[in-house]
Design a protein around this motif. Structure first.
Motif, PDB file in Angstrom:
ATOM      1  N   ALA B 238       0.833  -1.204   0.000  1.00 45.54           N
ATOM      2  CA  ALA B 238       0.000   0.000   0.000  1.00 45.54           C
ATOM      3  C   ALA B 238       0.873   1.261   0.000  1.00 45.54           C
ATOM      4  O   ALA B 238       0.586   2.247  -0.691  1.00 45.54           O
ATOM      5  CB  ALA B 238      -0.932  -0.009   1.209  1.00 45.54           C
ATOM      6  N   GLU B 239       1.973   1.197   0.757  1.00 43.12           N
ATOM      7  CA  GLU B 239       2.876   2.337   0.852  1.00 43.12           C
ATOM      8  C   GLU B 239       3.514   2.653  -0.497  1.00 43.12           C
ATOM      9  O   GLU B 239       3.545   3.796  -0.947  1.00 43.12           O
ATOM     10  CB  GLU B 239       3.970   2.017   1.889  1.00 43.12           C
ATOM     11  CG  GLU B 239       4.786   3.213   2.311  1.00 43.12           C
ATOM     12  CD  GLU B 239       5.965   2.767   3.205  1.00 43.12           C
ATOM     13  OE1 GLU B 239       5.752   1.976   4.134  1.00 43.12           O
ATOM     14  OE2 GLU B 239       7.095   3.207   2.904  1.00 43.12           O
ATOM     15  N   LEU B 240       3.977   1.584  -1.170  1.00 44.39           N
ATOM     16  CA  LEU B 240       4.574   1.764  -2.488  1.00 44.39           C
ATOM     17  C   LEU B 240       3.525   2.282  -3.472  1.00 44.39           C
ATOM     18  O   LEU B 240       3.790   3.176  -4.284  1.00 44.39           O
ATOM     19  CB  LEU B 240       5.177   0.448  -2.988  1.00 44.39           C
ATOM     20  CG  LEU B 240       5.789   0.461  -4.386  1.00 44.39           C
ATOM     21  CD1 LEU B 240       6.943   1.457  -4.477  1.00 44.39           C
ATOM     22  CD2 LEU B 240       6.276  -0.928  -4.796  1.00 44.39           C
ATOM     23  N   GLY B 241       2.309   1.745  -3.359  1.00 46.33           N
ATOM     24  CA  GLY B 241       1.212   2.175  -4.226  1.00 46.33           C
ATOM     25  C   GLY B 241       0.938   3.651  -4.063  1.00 46.33           C
ATOM     26  O   GLY B 241       0.753   4.382  -5.056  1.00 46.33           O
ATOM     27  N   ALA B 242       0.948   4.106  -2.819  1.00 44.37           N
ATOM     28  CA  ALA B 242       0.672   5.527  -2.550  1.00 44.37           C
ATOM     29  C   ALA B 242       1.757   6.387  -3.164  1.00 44.37           C
ATOM     30  O   ALA B 242       1.498   7.437  -3.773  1.00 44.37           O
ATOM     31  CB  ALA B 242       0.588   5.749  -1.038  1.00 44.37           C
ATOM     32  N   LYS B 243       3.001   5.907  -3.033  1.00 46.97           N
ATOM     33  CA  LYS B 243       4.133   6.658  -3.559  1.00 46.97           C
ATOM     34  C   LYS B 243       4.064   6.789  -5.081  1.00 46.97           C
ATOM     35  O   LYS B 243       4.356   7.834  -5.658  1.00 46.97           O
ATOM     36  CB  LYS B 243       5.428   5.949  -3.134  1.00 46.97           C
ATOM     37  CG  LYS B 243       6.649   6.824  -3.323  1.00 46.97           C
ATOM     38  CD  LYS B 243       7.874   6.208  -2.686  1.00 46.97           C
ATOM     39  CE  LYS B 243       9.026   7.140  -3.012  1.00 46.97           C
ATOM     40  NZ  LYS B 243      10.306   6.586  -3.014  1.00 46.97           N
ATOM     41  N   LEU B 244       3.649   5.686  -5.741  1.00 41.41           N
ATOM     42  CA  LEU B 244       3.613   5.667  -7.200  1.00 41.41           C
ATOM     43  C   LEU B 244       2.289   6.182  -7.756  1.00 41.41           C
ATOM     44  O   LEU B 244       2.173   6.502  -8.937  1.00 41.41           O
ATOM     45  CB  LEU B 244       3.833   4.242  -7.710  1.00 41.41           C
ATOM     46  CG  LEU B 244       5.231   3.639  -7.512  1.00 41.41           C
ATOM     47  CD1 LEU B 244       5.197   2.134  -7.719  1.00 41.41           C
ATOM     48  CD2 LEU B 244       6.220   4.297  -8.460  1.00 41.41           C
ATOM     49  N   GLY B 245       1.294   6.188  -6.917  1.00 43.38           N
ATOM     50  CA  GLY B 245      -0.026   6.634  -7.372  1.00 43.38           C
ATOM     51  C   GLY B 245      -0.703   5.610  -8.266  1.00 43.38           C
ATOM     52  O   GLY B 245      -1.351   5.965  -9.254  1.00 43.38           O
ATOM     53  N   CYS B 246      -0.491   4.333  -7.958  1.00 44.41           N
ATOM     54  CA  CYS B 246      -1.176   3.287  -8.735  1.00 44.41           C
ATOM     55  C   CYS B 246      -1.352   2.057  -7.859  1.00 44.41           C
ATOM     56  O   CYS B 246      -0.888   2.017  -6.727  1.00 44.41           O
ATOM     57  CB  CYS B 246      -0.377   2.933  -9.985  1.00 44.41           C
ATOM     58  SG  CYS B 246       1.194   2.167  -9.590  1.00 44.41           S
ATOM     59  N   GLU B 247      -2.020   1.064  -8.422  1.00 50.04           N
ATOM     60  CA  GLU B 247      -2.265  -0.170  -7.667  1.00 50.04           C
ATOM     61  C   GLU B 247      -1.015  -1.050  -7.637  1.00 50.04           C
ATOM     62  O   GLU B 247      -0.379  -1.275  -8.663  1.00 50.04           O
ATOM     63  CB  GLU B 247      -3.399  -0.930  -8.345  1.00 50.04           C
ATOM     64  CG  GLU B 247      -3.744  -2.242  -7.677  1.00 50.04           C
ATOM     65  CD  GLU B 247      -5.112  -2.192  -7.003  1.00 50.04           C
ATOM     66  OE1 GLU B 247      -5.518  -3.218  -6.455  1.00 50.04           O
ATOM     67  OE2 GLU B 247      -5.764  -1.116  -7.048  1.00 50.04           O
ATOM     68  N   ALA B 272      14.236   2.909  -5.795  1.00 49.74           N
ATOM     69  CA  ALA B 272      14.576   3.840  -4.710  1.00 49.74           C
ATOM     70  C   ALA B 272      13.846   3.450  -3.421  1.00 49.74           C
ATOM     71  O   ALA B 272      14.434   3.413  -2.332  1.00 49.74           O
ATOM     72  CB  ALA B 272      14.198   5.271  -5.118  1.00 49.74           C
ATOM     73  N   TRP B 273      12.560   3.087  -3.588  1.00 51.36           N
ATOM     74  CA  TRP B 273      11.781   2.721  -2.400  1.00 51.36           C
ATOM     75  C   TRP B 273      12.350   1.468  -1.739  1.00 51.36           C
ATOM     76  O   TRP B 273      12.484   1.377  -0.542  1.00 51.36           O
ATOM     77  CB  TRP B 273      10.315   2.494  -2.836  1.00 51.36           C
ATOM     78  CG  TRP B 273       9.401   2.121  -1.699  1.00 51.36           C
ATOM     79  CD1 TRP B 273       8.909   2.947  -0.740  1.00 51.36           C
ATOM     80  CD2 TRP B 273       8.881   0.809  -1.417  1.00 51.36           C
ATOM     81  NE1 TRP B 273       8.111   2.270   0.134  1.00 51.36           N
ATOM     82  CE2 TRP B 273       8.079   0.933  -0.265  1.00 51.36           C
ATOM     83  CE3 TRP B 273       9.017  -0.424  -2.011  1.00 51.36           C
ATOM     84  CZ2 TRP B 273       7.399  -0.142   0.289  1.00 51.36           C
ATOM     85  CZ3 TRP B 273       8.340  -1.497  -1.453  1.00 51.36           C
ATOM     86  CH2 TRP B 273       7.532  -1.363  -0.312  1.00 51.36           C
TER      87      TRP B 273
END
Lengths: 244, 303
Positions: B238-247, B272-273
């Motif tokens: 979810a954290e990575l999704g939020a960062k990228l702005g996608c699912e 990077a993440w």
């Protein structure tokens, strides 16, 4: 570029068939077992009605007919049935081999195999007292018989599949053995049955061989009957044949 | 002239009750020197298509041409130009490997050296063995060898790698590749993705009797709107999704799927993440899918 001709294809197939038959020679002898047994037994033990002359004079041509039936019809129908079941016929179909070439190659194999059996049977018959007077009609009759029964083997294997072909060919072998005057004289049968069995190719074959081996030309009905089958069976065979 | 040209090929089976077309308006071509794979699940119509090309089945609609000829009426002529390996086809009773190869090379009038064919297929030591005593893989390699005795312009192979072990499979694929490189067209059916990935120039995915997708391997596997990577299992997607702005999801433990356009920025953000969290990255795949994934999407969506 690949090239093969009708002749080279027929030779290739017939040679391969004969090679396998020679390797499995004991099988071929086994199929001769029953005819030889019948010939010797009924010639020496006079229990079947074989007409006026020596039993062996009646029996030898009948047994030779039986051997022809066995090699040209039973053996071939069963072999074709199994080859079809294994998908071997289908594989032949994707080569340049044509239906008529296939028929001729199988006929050629059959001619050679029957030739071997004929020599053996004739030798045994002569050894137990057969004294045939061979007419020039004999080779003609034998060729007509081989063509008719080879054709019928193809017809059988085309209308029924593998194991059914085996069962049908064996059943017909027994029926024709009993009804065609091969070991039993058809003159002893009721008139109506005689009329029916005279339509069978095996009856005509035995009749003509019996005449041929006593240096007479044979009955007209028998010539007509055998010629009819020798022309009709291959035509029907090439019509009905399926590669699959 | 294409080796094979199939246009709107429709084949119906003779059972009117089912009413199902075994093949429905299938079109494709095989050019000389090209290896084309028909890929599809069982019952997709692969063998039916081959049999129509071999002339066993008459089309109910459309047309099949092999070197410009109708195979149903010109099978004997075409038999000089093609070699065919049918599925599970046996050989005449009682023949040994050597006898079978000799027979078929003579029927075809094969001009080459059959000993070389046998040795390429790894069958030199089995010449005296009968068909029935061969293993499944050996039967397949003999079957291929018999096909190679045929014409060299076109090779039609139905499941040539089925029942073949890993080493045998490499031999089979090597032989097929060599035929194509000497100018023959090749059409093979298979349900193995790795076969296709190794040798096919073009892939035709059949499903329910119709062409579901067709193209080169690159065409079929590129264009995925996603990035996939492997990393330790159980990351907070979810954290990575939020960062990228996608699912972002984890379909299998340690396998991550990012549903975004595969641009360098997105890849940079992901790496990077992961670096920030001190995680290692395994496999990373951007903008391509494996053939298997493409296949499952297509056949899955249609079934």
């Amino acid at each position: 570029m690949n090239t093969s001709t009708t002749r080279s294809r027929i030779i290739a197939l017939a040679r391969t068939d004969l090679q396998v038959a020679a390797r499995d020679g004991e099988q071929l002898l086994l199929t001769l077992g029953l005819p030889i047994l019948l010939l010797v037994f009924f010639s020496k033990v006079d229990i079947v009605p074989t007409g006026d002359g020596e039993p062996v004079d009646f029996l030898a041509p009948g047994i030779i007919s039986l051997a022809l039936l066995s090699v040209a019809y039973v053996r071939l129908a069963i072999g074709l049935g199994f080859d079809r079941g294994f998908g071997a016929i289908k594989r032949l179909a994707i080569t340049p081999l044509r239906v008529n070439e296939f028929l001729v190659a199988k006929l050629a194999t059959t001619v050679v195999l029957f030739g071997v059996q004929l020599v053996l049977l004739a030798a045994i018959a002569v050894a137990i007292g057969w004294r045939p007077q061979v007419s020039i009609s004999v080779p003609v009759v034998i060729m007509l018989g081989l063509v008719a029964f080879t054709g019928l083997a193809f017809v059988t294997a085309s209308i029924v599949d593998g194991l059914t072909s085996l069962a049908l060919a064996n059943a017909l072998y027994i029926i024709l053995l009993l009804l065609s005057g091969l070991v039993f004289d058809i003159e002893k049968m009721p008139g109506w049955l005689q009329a029916i069995v005279k339509l069978l190719p095996s009856t005509a074959l035995a009749e003509l061989l019996r005449s041929g081996f006593s240096d007479t030309t044979g009955a007209v009905w028998a010539w007509l009957c055998l010629s009819f089958w020798a022309i009709g069976a291959p035509i029907l065979a090439s019509r009905l044949f399926r590669w699959e | 002239m294409p080796a094979i040209e199939v246009e709107n090929l429709t084949v119906r089976y003779d059972r009117p009750t089912s009413g199902k077309a075994a093949l429905d308006k299938v079109s494709f071509a095989v050019e000389p020197g090209q290896i084309v794979a028909l890929l599809g699940p069982n019952g997709a119509g692969k063998t039916t298509a081959l049999e129509a090309i071999e002339g066993y089945r008459s089309p109910s609609g459309g047309s099949v041409q092999v070197f410009g000829l109708d195979p149903a009426t010109h099978r004997s002529e075409l038999a000089h130009r093609w070699g065919v390996m049918p599925q599970a086809g046996g050989i005449p009773m009682g023949l040994t490997v050597g006898e079978a190869v000799r027979l078929f090379s003579e029927l075809h009038g094969y001009g080459g050296n059959t000993n070389e064919l046998l040795s390429a297929a790894g069958l030199s030591d089995l010449k005296k063995r009968r068909w029935r005593r061969l293993s499944g893989g050996e039967q397949q390699r003999l079957s291929l060898t018999l096909a190679l005795c045929g014409g060299s312009d076109l090779l039609l192979l139905d499941e040539p790698t089925a029942a073949v072990d890993a080493e045998g499979r490499q031999r089979v694929l090597g032989i097929v590749r060599e035929r194509a490189s000497s100018g023959g067209g090749v059409l093979i059916t298979t349900h193995r993705f790795d076969d296709v990935e190794q040798i096919a120039d073009r892939v035709i995915i059949l499903n329910h009797g119709a062409v579901a997708a067709a193209g080169t391997l690159d065409e079929l596997t590129s264009g995925g709107q996603e990035i996939r990577f492997t990393a330790p299992a159980g990351l907070t997607v979810a954290e990575l999704g939020a960062k990228l702005g996608c699912e972002v999801s984890e379909p299998k433990p340690g396998n991550y799927l990012v549903q975004t356009v595969p641009e360098p920025q997105a890849v940079a953000a992901i790496t990077a993440w992961l670096a920030d969290q001190g995680h290692t990255i395994g496999h990373l795949q951007a903008g391509t899918q494996s053939l298997e994934e493409v296949f499952l999407q297509i056949t899955g969506a249609q079934s």
